[in-house]
Design a protein around this motif. Sequence first.
Motif, PDB file in Angstrom:
ATOM      1  N   ASP A   7     -12.998  -2.724 -13.440  1.00  0.00           N
ATOM      2  CA  ASP A   7     -11.556  -2.846 -13.238  1.00  0.00           C
ATOM      3  C   ASP A   7     -11.151  -2.412 -11.829  1.00  0.00           C
ATOM      4  N   LEU A   8     -11.767  -1.356 -11.319  1.00  0.00           N
ATOM      5  CA  LEU A   8     -11.444  -0.900  -9.972  1.00  0.00           C
ATOM      6  C   LEU A   8     -11.837  -1.933  -8.920  1.00  0.00           C
ATOM      7  N   ARG A   9     -12.984  -2.570  -9.094  1.00  0.00           N
ATOM      8  CA  ARG A   9     -13.413  -3.621  -8.158  1.00  0.00           C
ATOM      9  C   ARG A   9     -12.417  -4.774  -8.186  1.00  0.00           C
ATOM     10  N   ILE A  10     -12.001  -5.183  -9.377  1.00  0.00           N
ATOM     11  CA  ILE A  10     -11.031  -6.271  -9.506  1.00  0.00           C
ATOM     12  C   ILE A  10      -9.708  -5.871  -8.854  1.00  0.00           C
ATOM     13  N   LEU A  11      -9.275  -4.628  -9.091  1.00  0.00           N
ATOM     14  CA  LEU A  11      -8.040  -4.146  -8.476  1.00  0.00           C
ATOM     15  C   LEU A  11      -8.127  -4.231  -6.953  1.00  0.00           C
ATOM     16  N   LEU A  12      -9.232  -3.813  -6.386  1.00  0.00           N
ATOM     17  CA  LEU A  12      -9.401  -3.868  -4.925  1.00  0.00           C
ATOM     18  C   LEU A  12      -9.353  -5.301  -4.414  1.00  0.00           C
ATOM     19  N   PHE A  13      -9.997  -6.216  -5.126  1.00  0.00           N
ATOM     20  CA  PHE A  13      -9.957  -7.621  -4.697  1.00  0.00           C
ATOM     21  C   PHE A  13      -8.534  -8.169  -4.770  1.00  0.00           C
ATOM     22  N   CYS A  14      -7.833  -7.868  -5.844  1.00  0.00           N
ATOM     23  CA  CYS A  14      -6.454  -8.349  -5.979  1.00  0.00           C
ATOM     24  C   CYS A  14      -5.580  -7.800  -4.856  1.00  0.00           C
ATOM     25  N   ALA A  15      -5.686  -6.504  -4.588  1.00  0.00           N
ATOM     26  CA  ALA A  15      -4.882  -5.892  -3.524  1.00  0.00           C
ATOM     27  C   ALA A  15      -5.242  -6.493  -2.172  1.00  0.00           C
ATOM     28  N   PHE A  16      -6.524  -6.686  -1.918  1.00  0.00           N
ATOM     29  CA  PHE A  16      -6.971  -7.242  -0.643  1.00  0.00           C
ATOM     30  C   PHE A  16      -6.428  -8.658  -0.458  1.00  0.00           C
ATOM     31  N   ARG A  17      -6.569  -9.473  -1.481  1.00  0.00           N
ATOM     32  CA  ARG A  17      -6.090 -10.859  -1.373  1.00  0.00           C
ATOM     33  C   ARG A  17      -4.576 -10.917  -1.219  1.00  0.00           C
ATOM     34  N   HIS A  18      -3.864 -10.009  -1.854  1.00  0.00           N
ATOM     35  CA  HIS A  18      -2.418  -9.956  -1.668  1.00  0.00           C
ATOM     36  C   HIS A  18      -2.072  -9.586  -0.233  1.00  0.00           C
ATOM     37  N   ASP A  19      -2.810  -8.627   0.325  1.00  0.00           N
ATOM     38  CA  ASP A  19      -2.498  -8.099   1.651  1.00  0.00           C
ATOM     39  C   ASP A  19      -2.970  -8.985   2.794  1.00  0.00           C
ATOM     40  N   MET A  20      -3.932  -9.870   2.551  1.00  0.00           N
ATOM     41  CA  MET A  20      -4.466 -10.708   3.636  1.00  0.00           C
ATOM     42  C   MET A  20      -3.333 -11.393   4.390  1.00  0.00           C
ATOM     43  N   GLY A  21      -3.346 -11.251   5.681  1.00  0.00           N
ATOM     44  CA  GLY A  21      -2.330 -11.868   6.517  1.00  0.00           C
ATOM     45  C   GLY A  21      -1.145 -10.964   6.773  1.00  0.00           C
ATOM     46  N   GLY A  22      -1.035  -9.885   6.006  1.00  0.00           N
ATOM     47  CA  GLY A  22       0.033  -8.907   6.217  1.00  0.00           C
ATOM     48  C   GLY A  22      -0.509  -7.744   7.035  1.00  0.00           C
ATOM     49  N   ASP A  23      -0.085  -6.566   6.677  1.00  0.00           N
ATOM     50  CA  ASP A  23      -0.508  -5.352   7.379  1.00  0.00           C
ATOM     51  C   ASP A  23      -1.951  -5.016   7.008  1.00  0.00           C
ATOM     52  N   ALA A  24      -2.831  -4.927   7.982  1.00  0.00           N
ATOM     53  CA  ALA A  24      -4.255  -4.645   7.764  1.00  0.00           C
ATOM     54  C   ALA A  24      -4.569  -3.157   7.799  1.00  0.00           C
ATOM     55  N   GLY A  25      -3.573  -2.303   8.031  1.00  0.00           N
ATOM     56  CA  GLY A  25      -3.812  -0.881   8.236  1.00  0.00           C
ATOM     57  C   GLY A  25      -4.551  -0.192   7.108  1.00  0.00           C
ATOM     58  N   LEU A  26      -4.171  -0.449   5.869  1.00  0.00           N
ATOM     59  CA  LEU A  26      -4.834   0.185   4.735  1.00  0.00           C
ATOM     60  C   LEU A  26      -6.316  -0.171   4.721  1.00  0.00           C
ATOM     61  N   TRP A  27      -6.622  -1.422   4.954  1.00  0.00           N
ATOM     62  CA  TRP A  27      -8.012  -1.883   4.874  1.00  0.00           C
ATOM     63  C   TRP A  27      -8.825  -1.358   6.050  1.00  0.00           C
ATOM     64  N   THR A  28      -8.193  -1.220   7.194  1.00  0.00           N
ATOM     65  CA  THR A  28      -8.868  -0.604   8.338  1.00  0.00           C
ATOM     66  C   THR A  28      -9.227   0.841   7.996  1.00  0.00           C
ATOM     67  N   ARG A  29      -8.290   1.576   7.388  1.00  0.00           N
ATOM     68  CA  ARG A  29      -8.560   2.969   7.000  1.00  0.00           C
ATOM     69  C   ARG A  29      -9.669   3.050   5.963  1.00  0.00           C
ATOM     70  N   LEU A  30      -9.637   2.185   4.951  1.00  0.00           N
ATOM     71  CA  LEU A  30     -10.661   2.229   3.910  1.00  0.00           C
ATOM     72  C   LEU A  30     -12.044   1.918   4.468  1.00  0.00           C
ATOM     73  N   LEU A  57      -2.118   0.309  -2.963  1.00  0.00           N
ATOM     74  CA  LEU A  57      -3.152  -0.496  -3.618  1.00  0.00           C
ATOM     75  C   LEU A  57      -2.667  -0.997  -4.974  1.00  0.00           C
ATOM     76  N   LEU A  58      -2.074  -0.108  -5.753  1.00  0.00           N
ATOM     77  CA  LEU A  58      -1.597  -0.507  -7.071  1.00  0.00           C
ATOM     78  C   LEU A  58      -0.474  -1.536  -6.973  1.00  0.00           C
ATOM     79  N   ALA A  59       0.434  -1.352  -6.023  1.00  0.00           N
ATOM     80  CA  ALA A  59       1.541  -2.308  -5.850  1.00  0.00           C
ATOM     81  C   ALA A  59       1.028  -3.668  -5.394  1.00  0.00           C
ATOM     82  N   SER A  60       0.105  -3.686  -4.436  1.00  0.00           N
ATOM     83  CA  SER A  60      -0.434  -4.964  -3.941  1.00  0.00           C
ATOM     84  C   SER A  60      -1.201  -5.695  -5.032  1.00  0.00           C
ATOM     85  N   ALA A  61      -2.019  -4.960  -5.778  1.00  0.00           N
ATOM     86  CA  ALA A  61      -2.799  -5.592  -6.846  1.00  0.00           C
ATOM     87  C   ALA A  61      -1.878  -6.129  -7.945  1.00  0.00           C
ATOM     88  N   THR A  62      -0.827  -5.371  -8.265  1.00  0.00           N
ATOM     89  CA  THR A  62       0.132  -5.819  -9.279  1.00  0.00           C
ATOM     90  C   THR A  62       0.842  -7.086  -8.824  1.00  0.00           C
TER      91      THR A  62
END
Length: 183
Positions: A100-123, A19-24
């Motif tokens: 800040d946590l909500r923003i971090l989640l949105f950033c990570a989600f938008r980065h990950d869209m179209g890539g591996d969905a596994g993290l978001w499926t787990r969450l 999550l931190l890497a994707s949001a960054t």
Amino acid sequence: MTEKKRTLLDIDPADRARLLASATAYAAGRRTYVVGAVSDVVAANAGRLDAAAREALADAIRPAADAGDSIDAPAWTRALAALETAAPDDLDGLDGNAVDLRILLFCAFRHDMGGDAGLWTRLLEDPTALDGQWCAIAARDLYEAGYAPQGAPEPPIQHLEPLGDAGDPAWADVYMALVGGAE
């Protein structure tokens, strides 16, 4: 004044690092409020990362910190310093203020869209991990990007028409979970 922190997500260390890497990756170079939010959460959680994850994040942040951008560099420099000096912290979860946590989640989600969905499926399997408003906005993002399956309900908030058909079944499943349906 005491800064209030709370654990928003009780996730395993690998997912926390991701999550931190994707949001960054999403926030780097944006020159918006997301840089401050993401860098603050990275700094607050630096001690909860293993050495390899801290080094990977530092490598991703260093170019933005070194760029000298008067908007972004101070925030990234603080995060980089936290990563380089973090004392080990074995607490679970991901800490920071709620905004800040909500923003971090949105950033990570938008980065990950179209890539591996596994993290978001787990969450999404944990009903306490992501709140309804977050799910509605994330569903809108997927809908507009063309990830909603044919005939799926529309997201519950204002949206644009889909911009195409991405046709990725993993993200279609995430979309359906976000809108409360089943594929």
